[in-house]
Motif scaffolding. Structure first.
Motif, PDB file in Angstrom:
ATOM      1  N   GLN A   1       7.822 -12.254  -6.956  1.00 46.44           N
ATOM      2  CA  GLN A   1       6.572 -12.856  -6.506  1.00 46.44           C
ATOM      3  C   GLN A   1       5.737 -11.870  -5.697  1.00 46.44           C
ATOM      4  OE1 GLN A   1       7.013 -16.248  -3.886  1.00 46.44           O
ATOM      5  NE2 GLN A   1       5.177 -17.203  -4.727  1.00 46.44           N
ATOM      6  N   SER A   2       6.394 -10.996  -4.953  1.00 48.50           N
ATOM      7  CA  SER A   2       5.664 -10.043  -4.109  1.00 48.50           C
ATOM      8  C   SER A   2       4.930  -8.988  -4.927  1.00 48.50           C
ATOM      9  CB  SER A   2       6.628  -9.353  -3.133  1.00 48.50           C
ATOM     10  OG  SER A   2       7.488  -8.457  -3.815  1.00 48.50           O
ATOM     11  N   ILE A   3       5.303  -8.823  -6.207  1.00 43.36           N
ATOM     12  CA  ILE A   3       4.617  -7.841  -7.051  1.00 43.36           C
ATOM     13  C   ILE A   3       4.037  -8.513  -8.298  1.00 43.36           C
ATOM     14  CG2 ILE A   3       5.985  -5.867  -6.253  1.00 43.36           C
ATOM     15  CD1 ILE A   3       7.645  -6.123  -8.817  1.00 43.36           C
ATOM     16  N   GLU A   4       3.656  -9.797  -8.167  1.00 44.67           N
ATOM     17  CA  GLU A   4       3.181 -10.523  -9.347  1.00 44.67           C
ATOM     18  C   GLU A   4       1.851  -9.990  -9.869  1.00 44.67           C
ATOM     19  OE1 GLU A   4       3.007 -14.567  -8.115  1.00 44.67           O
ATOM     20  OE2 GLU A   4       1.238 -14.297  -6.847  1.00 44.67           O
ATOM     21  N   SER A   5       1.148  -9.155  -9.090  1.00 45.17           N
ATOM     22  CA  SER A   5      -0.090  -8.552  -9.583  1.00 45.17           C
ATOM     23  C   SER A   5       0.177  -7.321 -10.453  1.00 45.17           C
ATOM     24  CB  SER A   5      -0.995  -8.156  -8.416  1.00 45.17           C
ATOM     25  OG  SER A   5      -0.376  -7.182  -7.596  1.00 45.17           O
ATOM     26  N   VAL A   6       1.404  -6.806 -10.447  1.00 42.43           N
ATOM     27  CA  VAL A   6       1.724  -5.600 -11.222  1.00 42.43           C
ATOM     28  C   VAL A   6       1.513  -5.807 -12.726  1.00 42.43           C
ATOM     29  CG1 VAL A   6       3.606  -4.042 -11.902  1.00 42.43           C
ATOM     30  CG2 VAL A   6       3.233  -4.585  -9.487  1.00 42.43           C
ATOM     31  N   PRO A   7       1.975  -6.921 -13.319  1.00 39.03           N
ATOM     32  CA  PRO A   7       1.681  -7.125 -14.749  1.00 39.03           C
ATOM     33  C   PRO A   7       0.186  -7.164 -15.053  1.00 39.03           C
ATOM     34  CG  PRO A   7       3.401  -8.621 -14.033  1.00 39.03           C
ATOM     35  CD  PRO A   7       2.859  -7.985 -12.803  1.00 39.03           C
TER      36      PRO A   7
END
Length: 460
Positions: A167-173
């Motif tokens: 969740q903490s890197i959900e902007s990566v995709p």
């Protein structure tokens, strides 16, 4: 705009004049000045060779504009609610926010003059977008959430270690999807897979009515990332692309209206069948044909963006009904011991975020954020706002320049992650903000790099 505001001397003069004009007690003029600060941030970050508009200063400014101007001023105007809960302090909040952005710009100037960015270069060309590599990347995001029974039952340990990390890197995709689309790839199932990876954690909540704004912010982030790649390579937008961007607000308002109708009917019922939810969703879409749909959607949309509880917290601190909290030893520990696991530091993150709002009685059941502006003010008044925003301008600018100049395309990829994440920092408290720069960026960055290397998307 870049040529007009590219000179540091001109920016200093403009900011000094704008800061004086903030004293005019009018919410609309203060809003216009804050909007003008966005142009200055864009010009300065472009001069520092950042990936504008997906750069930390511009994205943080955008998050504040959506919250305080589109949300706050929009809601107060549409509903004539200037004296309502929270909004009664909006005019003063715009003054402090303007001073905060003056301080942020000062911090960005200090950082920008102390580090000389390198010459722009071609980025992301070495990324390998074979189908199986992108599929593997998506699976590593999706599988741990879907396949684990403990994740579905809400196991705390698993959620913190796996689901929480995703969740903490959900902007990566979304960042990877923007680069994929910019490279000219159009396989719909890979696009859908990357979008699915970005929503794998919040999708369950969205199905029962939570997270209406998730898709809106994802689409906005994707559009800004795509624009940043065009800006970096100096490529003009095609007419079709411009039309899509122009009609984005129409999509946003329509989508939010539909999801609000869906939310009101589903009422967060987790036991409702899929067929029933589908029927409600179809009926919600049909509601777009009603006469009052546009106004009702705008009203609901602005009310969702306006963080009334944060404004009320700021107003309480301003009026003296709550004492200035200051900066405590617990705050210092939370910053210095960010890397210490909670099992060895049981009081880790206590008194932050939602705890602040519970302490002052603004929430007992929902995750309502304190907002950076309100938390800075309730700590040390106007001086607290100036210090926090000044420090943020320095840290964000230093970090963005550092990342842009290192590790091939990996550094700029992490700089885009920094930029997109900055839009949400409007809701953070001051200590969580510092933790973001010294802890979250490092740990989330390490996980992101590991995923890109393990899946073979990059080897450099």
């Amino acid at each position: 705009m870049y040529r007009l505001f590219g000179s540091l001397q001109i920016q200093i003069i403009v900011v000094c004049a704008a800061s004086l004009l903030l004293l005019i007690p009018n919410p609309y003029s203060r809003s216009l000045i804050i909007l003008g600060f966005g142009a200055l941030l864009y010009a300065w970050e472009k001069r520092l060779k950042m990936l504008v508009p997906a750069s930390p200063g511009v994205m943080f400014w955008l998050g504040n504009v959506l919250s305080y101007i589109v949300g706050g001023v929009g809601m107060a105007t549409l509903q004539n609610a200037w004296g309502d809960f929270g909004l009664r302090y909006l005019n003063d909040a715009l003054l402090y926010l303007g001073l905060g952005f003056s301080s942020y710009l000062l911090g960005a100037w200090i950082a920008g003059k102390s580090i000389i960015p390198k010459t722009p270069r071609t980025l992301f060309r070495e990324f390998k977008f074979q189908d199986w590599k992108l599929s593997a990347f998506c699976i590593l995001f999706i599988a741990p959430v879907i396949l684990s029974s403990e994740a579905r039952s809400g196991g705390t340990l698993y959620y913190n270690l796996i689901t929480g990390a995703i969740q903490s890197i959900e902007s990566v995709p979304l960042i990877l999807l923007a680069i994929y689309l910019y490279a000219g790839r159009t396989k719909w199932w890979l696009v859908a897979s990357l979008l699915g990876a970005a929503f794998v954690v919040p999708i369950e909540g969205m199905m029962i009515g939570y997270g209406r704004s998730k898709l809106i912010f994802a689409v906005l982030a994707l559009a800004l990332l795509w624009l940043a790649l065009h800006q970096w390579d100096g490529i003009r937008l095609a007419k079709r692309s411009k039309l899509i961007i122009v009609f984005l607000p129409v999509f946003v308002i329509s989508y939010f209206g539909v999801m609000s109708a869906y939310r009101n009917s589903v009422r967060f019922d987790r036991n409702m069948s899929t067929e029933a939810r589908g029927q409600i969703f179809r009926e919600s879409i049909l509601s777009t044909s009603s006469d009052g749909f546009v106004i009702e959607s705008l009203t609901t949309f602005t009310a969702r963006l306006a963080q009334a509880e944060g404004l009320e917290l700021l107003g309480s601190a301003q009026s003296g009904s709550i004492e200035k909290y200051g900066w405590t030893e617990a705050d210092l520990k939370n910053v210095l011991f960010s890397y210490v696991p909670q099992v060895f530091f049981p009081e880790k993150n206590e008194g932050l975020g939602r705890d602040i709002m519970e302490y002052y009685g603004f929430t007992i059941w929902n995750n309502i954020p304190p907002t950076l502006l309100a938390d800075s003010f309730r700590r040390s008044g106007v001086l607290g706002v100036i210090i926090v925003y000044l420090l943020m301008g320095m840290l964000a600018t230093w970090m963005a320049i550092f990342l842009n100049d290192r590790w091939g395309s990996i550094g700029p990829f992490l700089a885009l992650f920094l930029g997109i994440s900055s839009m949400a920092l409007v809701s953070a408290d001051a200590v969580t903000l510092l933790q973001f720069y010294i802890y979250r960026m490092v740990t989330s960055g390490a996980v992101t790099v590991a995923l890109l290397y393990v899946t073979g998307i990059t080897s450099r």
